[in-house]
Design a protein around this motif. Structure first.
Motif: not given
Ligand code: GTP
Length: 425
Positions: A194-216
């Motif tokens: 868990i200590d290692l995982i905390k160092q990665f970006p933990l994201v609201d993936s639904e927003h990330f994916v949809n924003d990424y789509l909008k960016k083409g």
């Protein structure tokens, strides 16, 4: 812009890992959308072999981001092991900043694994053939609204939340099975991970994916297991605990059905299945053994021998329909080289009648395959790079399958390496 989906059309182990890796270079983001570390995606290139259980198969490309989506269940210990192994091999994901994890992905606890093992033991003969990784119990806690999610690990009261769920599990184990095995070592490893995982970006993936789509940006959703193991449409109860079909990409990433573009379905030139459950074309004979031996049909994660059989067209047609497959990939064609005759199941004999679909009660009533004989090819195809080198009899097999399945086979895989892939169309 759309999200393309890549998934298996049979009972898993179709070679998804290799194909995602082959296609990754053309995508900006690869996103796993369901399943847990029971997946074992095997990738080979430059003489090296990697098995990925949780991490998406686009991890080896510098310009491709990777996301573990909210539909995935994560065992922190396995994930840490994968991250450490990749680091040892020169792929430091923290430094590369190419892995993100959805906050809404659920956590597999050490006690989920105890529940899994205890349940399979209790089922005896009728057991599902679980990989005992705690995946089923984790999805049960998710739908039971008890689960812990990746986003919870950053909360100040995470340890209390963890303990509350563990207490529930141990009292269930005690009441149902009369014992709770010692899990203190795994618990320590869990918190270290868990200590290692905390160092990665933990994201609201639904927003990330949809924003990424909008960016083409170009996105590929990566499935695990196979369509015939889907919790709704597979041979229930011998299935996995999630939706392995295209619909699962929508719920497992937070994307609308209208965003789906191409659906790339992968199938082997024959068939395999791990664990229990119906498998109409299974070969319990020397030919089945030969397929297992030549195809190295042993689980990438568990080492379990896979059951082997001929290609099953009613099952494939069902999978194509459920997923809306637009393009296909046929893998392991090289394994069939040298078989004088190969066979394709065109129908089943079921309760005295010929049918061309998977019957509802396939787990209790036999569907006996009706087989079409097809000429095999003798040539070793593992080194071919040009379409003109495809043996005529293999080409006839491909043509026959395309005609029966009404979907183009766009890629042909003739070996485990990235390079052993031909574009047919
Ligand atoms: P799951 O998500 O666990 O179902 O895995 P998967 O679909 O990614 O398949 P997996 O990697 O478990 O199994 C496929 C195996 O076949 C791996 O060992 C691959 O390296 C290998 N493989 C993939 N394509 C080919 C091929 O065309 N020919 C041969 N001989 N091996 C292949």
């Amino acid at each position: 812009m759309a999200v393309d989906v890549l998934l298996g059309l049979q009972w898993g182990d179709e070679g998804k890992g290799k194909i995602v890796d082959v296609l990754s270079a053309g995508y900006d983001l690869i996103a796993r959308f369901q399943g847990g570390p029971n997946a074992g995606h095997t990738l080979e290139f430059d003489g090296k072999k990697f098995v990925l259980n949780t991490i998406p198969s686009g991890i080896f490309f510098d310009n491709t981001l990777n996301l573990i989506g909210n539909g995935v269940v994560i065992d922190p210990i396995t994930l840490k092991r994968e991250i450490d192994k990749l680091k040892d091999a020169g792929h430091d994901l923290l430094a590369k900043k190419n892995l993100m994890i959805a906050k809404k992905a659920h956590l597999i606890l050490p006690t989920h694994q105890l529940l899994d093992a205890a349940s399979e033991k209790k089922m005896g003969e009728g057991k599902i053939g679980s990989t005992l990784k705690g995946i089923g119990p984790t999805y049960m806690d998710k739908t039971g609204r008890n689960g812990l999610r990746i986003g919870d690990i950053t909360l100040p009261d995470f340890k209390e939340r963890y303990q509350k769920l563990v207490d529930k599990h141990t009292s269930m184990l005690q009441a149902l099975y009369g014992e709770v095995a010692d899990f203190s070592e795994r618990e320590a490893a869990f918190f270290e991970a868990i200590d290692l995982i905390k160092q990665f970006p933990l994201v609201d993936s639904e927003h990330f994916v949809n924003d990424y789509l909008k960016k083409g940006k170009k996105i590929l959703a990566e499935g695990a297991q196979g369509t015939m193991l889907d919790i709704d449409f597979g041979s229930y109860p011998f299935v996995t605990s999630s939706n392995t079909t295209t619909a699962g990409a929508c719920t497992g990433l937070g994307i609308a059905p209208s965003t789906i573009g191409d659906v790339i379905g992968i199938f082997k030139a024959y068939c395999t299945r791990v664990g229990g459950g119906p498998f109409p074309t299974e070969l319990n004979d020397a030919t089945g053994e030969e397929l297992r031996k030549i195809g190295h049909e042993f689980g990438a994660t568990t080492g379990r021998p896979r059951r082997t059989g001929w290609i099953d067209l009613p099952a494939l047609k069902y999978a194509i329909m459920l997923n809306g497959v637009t393009q296909m990939v046929m893998t392991k064609a090289d394994v069939l080289s040298g078989f004088d005759k190969i066979y394709a199941c065109t129908h089943y004999t079921y309760l005295g009648e010929q049918i061309d679909y998977m019957p509802y009660d396939i787990c209790s009533v036999d569907a006996v395959p009706v087989l079409k004989e097809i000429d095999g090819w003798n040539e070793d195809i593992t080194g071919i790079t040009e379409l003109s080198e495809i043996p005529a009899k293999l080409q006839s097999y491909i043509d026959y399958l395309e005609q029966e399945l009404s979907v183009p086979i766009k890629w042909l895989s003739v070996g485990p390496d990235r390079k052993q892939t031909l574009v047919l169309h």
